[in-house]
Motif scaffolding. Structure first.
Motif, PDB file in Angstrom:
ATOM      1  N   PRO C 249       0.791  -1.229   0.000  1.00  0.00           N
ATOM      2  CA  PRO C 249       0.000   0.000   0.000  1.00  0.00           C
ATOM      3  C   PRO C 249       0.828   1.286   0.000  1.00  0.00           C
ATOM      4  CG  PRO C 249      -0.978  -1.577   1.492  1.00  0.00           C
ATOM      5  CD  PRO C 249       0.281  -2.200   0.997  1.00  0.00           C
ATOM      6  N   VAL C 250       1.890   1.334   0.821  1.00  0.00           N
ATOM      7  CA  VAL C 250       2.633   2.592   0.875  1.00  0.00           C
ATOM      8  C   VAL C 250       3.274   2.904  -0.469  1.00  0.00           C
ATOM      9  CG1 VAL C 250       4.493   3.834   2.005  1.00  0.00           C
ATOM     10  CG2 VAL C 250       3.070   2.307   3.314  1.00  0.00           C
ATOM     11  N   LEU C 251       3.765   1.865  -1.159  1.00  0.00           N
ATOM     12  CA  LEU C 251       4.356   2.112  -2.470  1.00  0.00           C
ATOM     13  C   LEU C 251       3.307   2.622  -3.446  1.00  0.00           C
ATOM     14  CD1 LEU C 251       6.844  -0.828  -3.035  1.00  0.00           C
ATOM     15  CD2 LEU C 251       7.348   1.577  -2.692  1.00  0.00           C
ATOM     16  N   ARG C 252       2.088   2.111  -3.334  1.00  0.00           N
ATOM     17  CA  ARG C 252       1.017   2.560  -4.213  1.00  0.00           C
ATOM     18  C   ARG C 252       0.686   4.015  -3.933  1.00  0.00           C
ATOM     19  NH1 ARG C 252      -0.824   1.558  -8.217  1.00  0.00           N
ATOM     20  NH2 ARG C 252       1.371   1.414  -8.644  1.00  0.00           N
ATOM     21  N   ILE C 253       0.659   4.363  -2.646  1.00  0.00           N
ATOM     22  CA  ILE C 253       0.354   5.744  -2.308  1.00  0.00           C
ATOM     23  C   ILE C 253       1.444   6.663  -2.838  1.00  0.00           C
ATOM     24  CG2 ILE C 253       0.054   7.367  -0.399  1.00  0.00           C
ATOM     25  CD1 ILE C 253      -1.212   5.189   1.205  1.00  0.00           C
ATOM     26  N   LEU C 254       2.698   6.244  -2.662  1.00  0.00           N
ATOM     27  CA  LEU C 254       3.797   7.070  -3.170  1.00  0.00           C
ATOM     28  C   LEU C 254       3.717   7.184  -4.682  1.00  0.00           C
ATOM     29  CD1 LEU C 254       6.796   5.912  -1.009  1.00  0.00           C
ATOM     30  CD2 LEU C 254       5.644   8.098  -0.979  1.00  0.00           C
ATOM     31  N   ALA C 255       3.320   6.090  -5.359  1.00  0.00           N
ATOM     32  CA  ALA C 255       3.216   6.148  -6.819  1.00  0.00           C
ATOM     33  C   ALA C 255       2.148   7.159  -7.227  1.00  0.00           C
ATOM     34  CB  ALA C 255       2.882   4.769  -7.377  1.00  0.00           C
ATOM     35  N   SER C 256       1.051   7.175  -6.477  1.00  0.00           N
ATOM     36  CA  SER C 256       0.014   8.147  -6.812  1.00  0.00           C
ATOM     37  C   SER C 256       0.493   9.565  -6.566  1.00  0.00           C
ATOM     38  CB  SER C 256      -1.244   7.920  -5.970  1.00  0.00           C
ATOM     39  OG  SER C 256      -1.751   6.641  -6.183  1.00  0.00           O
ATOM     40  N   MET C 257       1.233   9.733  -5.466  1.00  0.00           N
ATOM     41  CA  MET C 257       1.658  11.078  -5.120  1.00  0.00           C
ATOM     42  C   MET C 257       2.688  11.593  -6.099  1.00  0.00           C
ATOM     43  SD  MET C 257       2.062  11.558  -1.045  1.00  0.00           S
ATOM     44  CE  MET C 257       3.743  12.060  -1.145  1.00  0.00           C
ATOM     45  N   ARG C 258       3.702  10.752  -6.385  1.00  0.00           N
ATOM     46  CA  ARG C 258       4.801  11.277  -7.176  1.00  0.00           C
ATOM     47  C   ARG C 258       4.703  10.855  -8.632  1.00  0.00           C
ATOM     48  NH1 ARG C 258       9.506   9.147  -3.747  1.00  0.00           N
ATOM     49  NH2 ARG C 258       8.650   9.377  -1.682  1.00  0.00           N
ATOM     50  N   GLY C 259       4.451   9.584  -8.872  1.00  0.00           N
ATOM     51  CA  GLY C 259       4.452   9.105 -10.252  1.00  0.00           C
ATOM     52  C   GLY C 259       3.308   9.700 -11.050  1.00  0.00           C
ATOM     53  N   SER C 260       2.106   9.622 -10.498  1.00  0.00           N
ATOM     54  CA  SER C 260       0.977  10.112 -11.264  1.00  0.00           C
ATOM     55  C   SER C 260       0.574  11.526 -10.880  1.00  0.00           C
ATOM     56  CB  SER C 260      -0.238   9.203 -11.053  1.00  0.00           C
ATOM     57  OG  SER C 260       0.153   7.891 -10.829  1.00  0.00           O
ATOM     58  N   SER C 261       1.238  12.094  -9.897  1.00  0.00           N
ATOM     59  CA  SER C 261       0.888  13.433  -9.430  1.00  0.00           C
ATOM     60  C   SER C 261      -0.591  13.541  -9.095  1.00  0.00           C
ATOM     61  CB  SER C 261       1.227  14.497 -10.481  1.00  0.00           C
ATOM     62  OG  SER C 261       2.602  14.726 -10.466  1.00  0.00           O
ATOM     63  N   ARG C 262      -1.100  12.552  -8.368  1.00  0.00           N
ATOM     64  CA  ARG C 262      -2.505  12.608  -7.977  1.00  0.00           C
ATOM     65  C   ARG C 262      -2.556  12.625  -6.462  1.00  0.00           C
ATOM     66  NH1 ARG C 262      -5.569   7.833 -10.397  1.00  0.00           N
ATOM     67  NH2 ARG C 262      -7.377   9.168 -10.143  1.00  0.00           N
ATOM     68  N   PHE C 263      -2.300  13.798  -5.933  1.00  0.00           N
ATOM     69  CA  PHE C 263      -2.196  13.951  -4.492  1.00  0.00           C
ATOM     70  C   PHE C 263      -3.508  13.615  -3.802  1.00  0.00           C
ATOM     71  CE2 PHE C 263       1.015  15.525  -1.675  1.00  0.00           C
ATOM     72  CZ  PHE C 263       0.332  15.789  -0.511  1.00  0.00           C
ATOM     73  N   GLY C 264      -4.597  14.090  -4.372  1.00  0.00           N
ATOM     74  CA  GLY C 264      -5.902  13.849  -3.765  1.00  0.00           C
ATOM     75  C   GLY C 264      -6.206  12.357  -3.713  1.00  0.00           C
TER      76      GLY C 264
END
Lengths: 432, 282, 292
Positions: C249-264
């Protein structure tokens, strides 16, 4: 007693550390935040030199590693605390967001001054990464928003000594995909490892896949796919995915390729355990440090098709941007002009084994570096295409290729999955 | 007679098995540590070629280099100050709160405790950005105090949880005795509860010391000045964008690991001492 | 008098509550409401999308649930393998044996090492091409060559291998807490039992286990919380999410935050994660209460 001593100690330490804000210097100074650990020493030297020349103090501050740096920049942007000069690591999309939020100074006026003398000193492809052209899809007014301080290309490397051991000509690396794949069984028989690269970090897979896409169907069709006009289930795309399947089947890929970070891959190549590597021009410095006696050469990815030219990723390696809200922006720009000047670029290139962004600085570089530099003729980069693919599609694309490499999915299945996500994202975008 | 011999040999066999078990686990624990130390004594090009544990030459100067190049002096001091302050703060604050949740009756006790527990379970992604903006507004951003307060918060929930569990188990007789003797609530907390809780406090101290000592990302984001940075941030500078200076990194990591091991060595005595303090009737 | 009493009580919890409110509650609320927006983390404008992020997580994000499943798997292994090992070691060290202090120090070395070092060292130990291949070589030497395997590069065994390394790193904590707990059991109880003629097993069953139950509950809760959040180790051992096999899960959250730039979206994922953890902890808590 112990309690009181600890309390006293803490109090003393606090007074020693003192509180935060220092008195602001009345002399102009430029604060630069960077992430390039390997070049910090060289940067400090250049900063000192600049200070003796002009009296302006330049503070290079290192915040590493790069993803921590990225977070710091984003946090600082939210808090409106960005330094005078900084870098944006990430995709054009993020770059565009920063510009829209007003954080970045448009350097076009400075670039075009004096008959575009500053602009013309760069390799055009290096500058292109930092430019937004009039027809860009990000909604940004055209301009130049960053300054490249080096260039890089991402190509393949091969170990000359191992080539000789395999009975291959060390001066004739494979040019076509078929030649490349044929080496696979030889590598397996000799008990060596084939191609190593940091494919645990998905962006490197994306790079090679994209290179083959350009080679197989041409740039226009790829961009059309990004725009949603062509599906990923198109036979050309399936051919792209199949390249990876063919590589896996021929045994040309190293074992555990999908679990490697780039640093492990570099280490394997430097220790002469792997025959091929897929890496960027920065690897020259890395290999030199790990194994100065390594005999290797750079080569373009073996061509899969004759229809379209080979393509690799290349362009600006690292770039600096100027904070539009900075009080010292004039000084910052002046420093950057100096930093990208011919002499400083040559010095940087030599000291850190990177390729200069200034096209007049390519003097004496090692042969391997020259091979990388020559690749610039074939170079492109996602940040110059003017369109970006949806990040979820890229993620599915890269993961799908990882699955193909470990033999879990077929190219057709991956193509279907990627297209499904693409359609979902397109629908969502339309609805907005 | 036979019975005694049987009993004694059974005991010896049991003890031997236990020792074999303990030693094998100990070896697996030591190996990576030895690898780290031996890597720190090699040179960059030998580090992956030479896979033996004992390096061919002992480059002790790596440690000096790591200290100097990493600017360890100042950062080391910073880390110590942060760790001591945060641990101190957490011990006082969380033990007071845990004691209150366990022994004192007041409105909202259960609700607040559940809130703390929930906080333990919900990680906040992107909390760095939120804390950055928050500290900025409080004018505490680029200050040691801001960082220390943030870090106190990080360890608060778990420490309160650990301590409350312990306080719940604590026998009431000693407290009652102290109360009858006219001790105030604070006095009971200080003179009775805390000493009894020494083993758990030792765990809390080690846990939080480790967390603060190893923290680097929050420090990197909220400090703009190298002179405030803790040790871990200085360490990261050996992990370059492209080139990682492995021997120096390993030397740095070894230097970093030592103080915590010392803290642990010091604290584990208290875990034993706690036994003699835990005088219980019945 | 009563007011003074109540005020005194509140003073005990005041510092904790103040710090908690400022440094946790406020960021939490900010992040919580961000889950309802579509934001890239940079722009000054956010788009309100209501529960759409959550809908996407629950109905469309297969990768997310795969990561949760993986984290759950690692946690299960940690709860069994790691904690049983920790308990056995703590019990062994609680007895009067020689070199007790030595072991106590050694077992705490893994938690002290940073996850990066642990990942690098174990990758070196396990991997055959870029490492020393210790495990496979040992297996061959003790006569079990069929068990030789590409532990980290085979997608089927990668997750389990990561789980074992995580247990190795974490057992020191369980060991410490169990030991602290065992130390608080008064020796007199054991003496009394021995005098009464109880065997070692009986005194273990009737004295040690019951008194250790609250500690065990504590360790279980802490293990679950700590293990579900693992991620640095995975990056240094297998380079990333390994086509989803080692996704957490944490890697997925980081991917959303940084990789896809989807902070929300990342915030929404974080909240979902937190909710799952709360539900699990609640179930554990209820379960333990029933057992008592």
């Amino acid at each position: 007693m112990l309690f009181k001593n600890v309390l006293l100690g803490v109090f003393v330490c606090f007074s020693v550390l003192g509180c935060s804000d220092q008195k602001l210097d009345s002399k102009p100074s430029v604060v630069i935040w960077h992430w390039m650990t390997d070049r910090d020493v060289t940067f400090q030297e250049l900063a000192k030199k600049y200070e003796t020349l002009t009296g302006v103090k330049v503070n290079f501050e290192l915040y590493a590693p790069s993803d921590a740096y990225s977070q710091k920049i984003r946090a600082a942007a939210q808090g409106m605390n960005l330094p005078d000069v900084f870098g944006i690591l990430g995709e054009k999309r993020d770059f565009a967001s920063f510009i829209k939020a007003g954080h970045i100074l448009d350097l076009a006026p400075y670039m075009e001054a004096n008959n575009s003398s500053w602009k013309n000193s760069f390799f055009p492809k290096a500058l292109a990464l930092n430019e937004f052209t009039p027809d860009n899809s990000y909604g940004i007014n055209p301009g130049v928003f960053g300054v490249p301080i080096d260039i890089m290309t991402i190509q393949m490397v091969y170990n000359k000594k191992l080539f000789t051991q395999l009975g291959l000509n060390p001066n004739r690396p494979p040019k076509s995909l078929k030649e490349f794949l044929d080496i696979g069984p030889k590598i397996q028989a000799a008990g060596m490892q084939g191609l190593v690269s940091g494919w645990g970090e998905v962006w490197m897979i994306d790079c090679l896949a994209n290179n083959y896409a350009f080679n197989i169907m041409g740039k226009d069709k790829v961009l059309a796919t990004i725009r949603g006009e062509v599906a990923y289930t198109d036979p050309d795309w399936i051919e792209v995915f199949s390249v990876f399947k063919q590589m896996k089947d021929s045994g040309i890929l190293a074992q555990g390729l999908v679990t490697m970070i780039n640093k492990s891959a570099e280490q394997l190549l430097a220790n002469e355990k792997a025959v091929f590597g897929f890496n960027g021009s920065w690897c020259v410095n890395v290999y030199k440090g790990m194994n100065p006696g390594l005999e290797y050469g750079a080569m373009l990815p073996p061509q899969a098709s004759e229809k379209y030219p080979t393509s690799i990723w290349g362009g600006a390696g690292s770039s600096f941007m100027v904070n539009a809200r900075s009080k010292n922006k004039e000084e910052a720009v002046k420093f950057l002009i100096w930093l990208t000047d011919q002499d400083q670029q040559a010095y940087l290139a030599q000291a850190t084994n990177n390729l200069p962004a200034n096209k007049n600085s390519l003097s004496k570089i090692p042969e391997v570096m020259a091979q990388f530099a020559r690749g610039m003729d074939y170079a492109t980069h996602p940040n110059v295409w003017g369109v970006s693919e949806f990040s979820l599609v890229i993620e599915a694309f890269d993961r799908g290729i990882q699955s193909i490499i470990i033999g879990e999915k077929t190219p057709e299945a991956v193509a279907k999955e990627v297209q499904a996500i693409k359609e979902r994202e397109l629908a969502r975008k339309k609805a907005q | 007679m036979k019975h005694v011999i049987y009993y004694k040999s059974k005991k010896i066999i049991l003890n031997t098995l236990i020792h074999i078990f303990l030693i094998s686990v100990a070896i697996t624990c030591l190996y990576p540590l030895l690898w780290m130390i031996s890597s720190s004594l090699k040179t960059q090009d030998m580090i992956f070629k030479d896979i033996s544990l004992i390096p061919h030459q002992f480059r002790l100067e790596n440690y000096v280099l790591a200290w100097r190049e990493g600017g360890f002096g100042r950062n080391f001091l910073n880390s110590i100050v942060y760790t001591v302050s945060v641990v101190f703060g957490i011990v006082i604050i969380s033990s007071m709160a845990a004691y209150a949740f366990s022994r004192l009756k007041f409105v909202g006790s259960k609700f607040l405790f559940i809130l703390f527990m929930a906080a333990m379970m919900i990680p906040i992604p992107g909390s760095f950005v939120a804390l950055y903006v928050l500290l900025n507004k409080l004018h505490l951003r680029n200050t040691p105090i801001g960082y220390i307060l943030c870090m106190i918060n990080v360890g608060l929930s778990t420490s309160i949880f650990l301590l409350k569990t312990f306080f719940d188990k604590m026998p009431k007789e000693l407290e009652d005795a102290a109360r009858i003797d006219g001790c105030s609530k604070i006095g009971i907390w200080w003179h009775v509860a805390l000493p009894l809780a020494k083993p758990v406090l030792a765990v809390v101290i080690v846990l939080n010391a480790l967390t603060v000592w190893n923290e680097y990302i929050l420090a990197l984001i909220i400090f703009d000045n190298r002179k405030f940075m803790p040790l871990q941030v200085a360490l990261q500078s050996f992990q370059g964008e492209f080139v990682t200076n492995y021997p120096l990194l390993m030397a740095g990591l070894t230097i970093t690991a030592l103080p915590i091991i010392l803290v642990y060595l010091f604290m584990q005595k208290y875990i034993i001492k706690g036994v003699t303090q835990g005088a219980v009737v019945g | 008098m009563k007011i003074k009493n109540t005020l005194e009580n509140y003073i005990f919890i005041l510092p904790a509550v103040v710090i908690f409110s400022i440094f946790y509650i406020i960021p939490f609320i900010w992040v919580f409401q961000l889950g309802l927006f579509d934001w890239d983390g940079i722009s000054f404008t956010k788009v309100f999308v209501g529960l759409q992020n959550f809908k996407e997580i629950f109905f469309q994000d297969k990768n997310w649930w795969q990561s949760m499943w993986n984290a759950g798997y690692i946690t299960l292994i940690a709860l069994t393998f790691q904690n049983i090992l920790a308990f056995m070691l703590a019990w062994a060290c609680d007895r009067e044996i020689k070199m007790k202090n030595f072991y106590r120090v050694i077992f705490f070395i893994p938690p002290v090492l940073s996850e990066v070092v642990v990942g690098m060292a174990w990758r070196f130990i396990i991997n055959d091409i870029d490492g020393a291949n210790v495990i496979n070589r040992t297996l061959t030497q003790i006569g079990l060559p069929n068990l030789v395997h590409n532990w980290l590069s085979d997608p089927n065994t990668a997750l389990s291998t990561v789980a074992v390394v995580h247990c190795w790193k974490g057992f020191g904590w369980g060991f410490l807490i169990f030991l602290a707990g065992l130390q608080t059991i008064p020796r007199e109880l054991y003496e009394a039992a021995r005098v009464d003629g109880a065997s070692a097993w009986q005194s273990f069953k009737n004295i040690t286990l019951p008194l250790m139950i609250p500690i065990m509950v504590l360790v279980v809760i802490l293990t679950v919380l700590g293990t579900m959040q693992v991620f640095v180790l995975i990056v240094s051992l297998v380079g990333g999410e390994f086509a989803g096999h080692t996704s957490v899960p944490v890697l997925r959250i980081l991917a959303s935050m940084r990789g896809s730039s989807r902070f929300g979206y990342a915030c929404a994922q974080g909240i979902t994660f937190g909710l799952v953890l709360i539900i699990i902890s609640f179930i554990q808590y209820r379960f333990s209460k029933k057992g008592q």
